[in-house]
Design a protein around this motif. Structure first.
Motif, PDB file in Angstrom:
ATOM      1  N   SER A  65       0.829  -1.201   0.000  1.00  8.63           N
ATOM      2  CA  SER A  65       0.000   0.000   0.000  1.00  8.63           C
ATOM      3  C   SER A  65       0.871   1.261   0.000  1.00  8.63           C
ATOM      4  O   SER A  65       1.867   1.338   0.728  1.00  8.63           O
ATOM      5  CB  SER A  65      -0.897   0.006   1.238  1.00  8.63           C
ATOM      6  N   SER A  66       0.463   2.230  -0.775  1.00 10.74           N
ATOM      7  CA  SER A  66       1.201   3.501  -0.812  1.00 10.74           C
ATOM      8  C   SER A  66       1.179   4.192   0.553  1.00 10.74           C
ATOM      9  O   SER A  66       2.054   4.999   0.854  1.00 10.74           O
ATOM     10  CB  SER A  66       0.643   4.423  -1.889  1.00 10.74           C
ATOM     11  N   ASP A  67       0.198   3.861   1.382  1.00 10.58           N
ATOM     12  CA  ASP A  67       0.120   4.420   2.737  1.00 10.58           C
ATOM     13  C   ASP A  67       1.296   3.980   3.608  1.00 10.58           C
ATOM     14  O   ASP A  67       1.585   4.613   4.621  1.00 10.58           O
ATOM     15  CB  ASP A  67      -1.171   3.995   3.435  1.00 10.58           C
ATOM     16  N   ARG A  68       1.952   2.894   3.216  1.00  8.28           N
ATOM     17  CA  ARG A  68       3.076   2.365   3.990  1.00  8.28           C
ATOM     18  C   ARG A  68       4.418   2.850   3.462  1.00  8.28           C
ATOM     19  O   ARG A  68       5.462   2.434   3.953  1.00  8.28           O
ATOM     20  CB  ARG A  68       3.051   0.831   3.941  1.00  8.28           C
ATOM     21  N   THR A  70       6.985   6.074   2.372  1.00  8.91           N
ATOM     22  CA  THR A  70       7.385   7.476   2.292  1.00  8.91           C
ATOM     23  C   THR A  70       8.626   7.506   1.420  1.00  8.91           C
ATOM     24  O   THR A  70       9.301   6.486   1.236  1.00  8.91           O
ATOM     25  CB  THR A  70       7.686   8.089   3.675  1.00  8.91           C
TER      26      THR A  70
END
Length: 82
Positions: A65-68, A70
């Motif tokens: 997931s792109s949420d994970r 940076t």
């Protein structure tokens, strides 16, 4: 290397990382991309950003997931050679 594209060696290393991330779903990864000392500052920043984009896109394509994720393109800030 003057390329931003992933090769099979890169994909193999990232595969190991993906395995770790899948086993540890709460881990958030910071991906950094570097350049070497060749070329202009503008070119090195561009190359770092392209390398970063290809890496992030690959991780996402493999189910991370792109949420994970940076990210930070280092360009000339932290050269990989002198």
């Amino acid at each position: 290397m003057n390329s931003s594209y992933l090769n099979t060696d890169h994909e193999q290393m990232l595969g190991e990382l993906i395995s770790i991330l899948n086993k540890n779903p709460r881990v958030i990864l910071k991906v950094s991309s570097h350049a070497d000392s060749r070329g202009s500052s503008t070119y090195k920043q561009w190359l770092s950003e392209r390398r970063l984009k290809h890496t992030i896109d690959y991780l996402i394509s493999q189910g991370i997931s792109s949420d994970r994720l940076t990210s930070e393109a280092k360009g000339e800030d932290q050269l990989s050679n002198e």
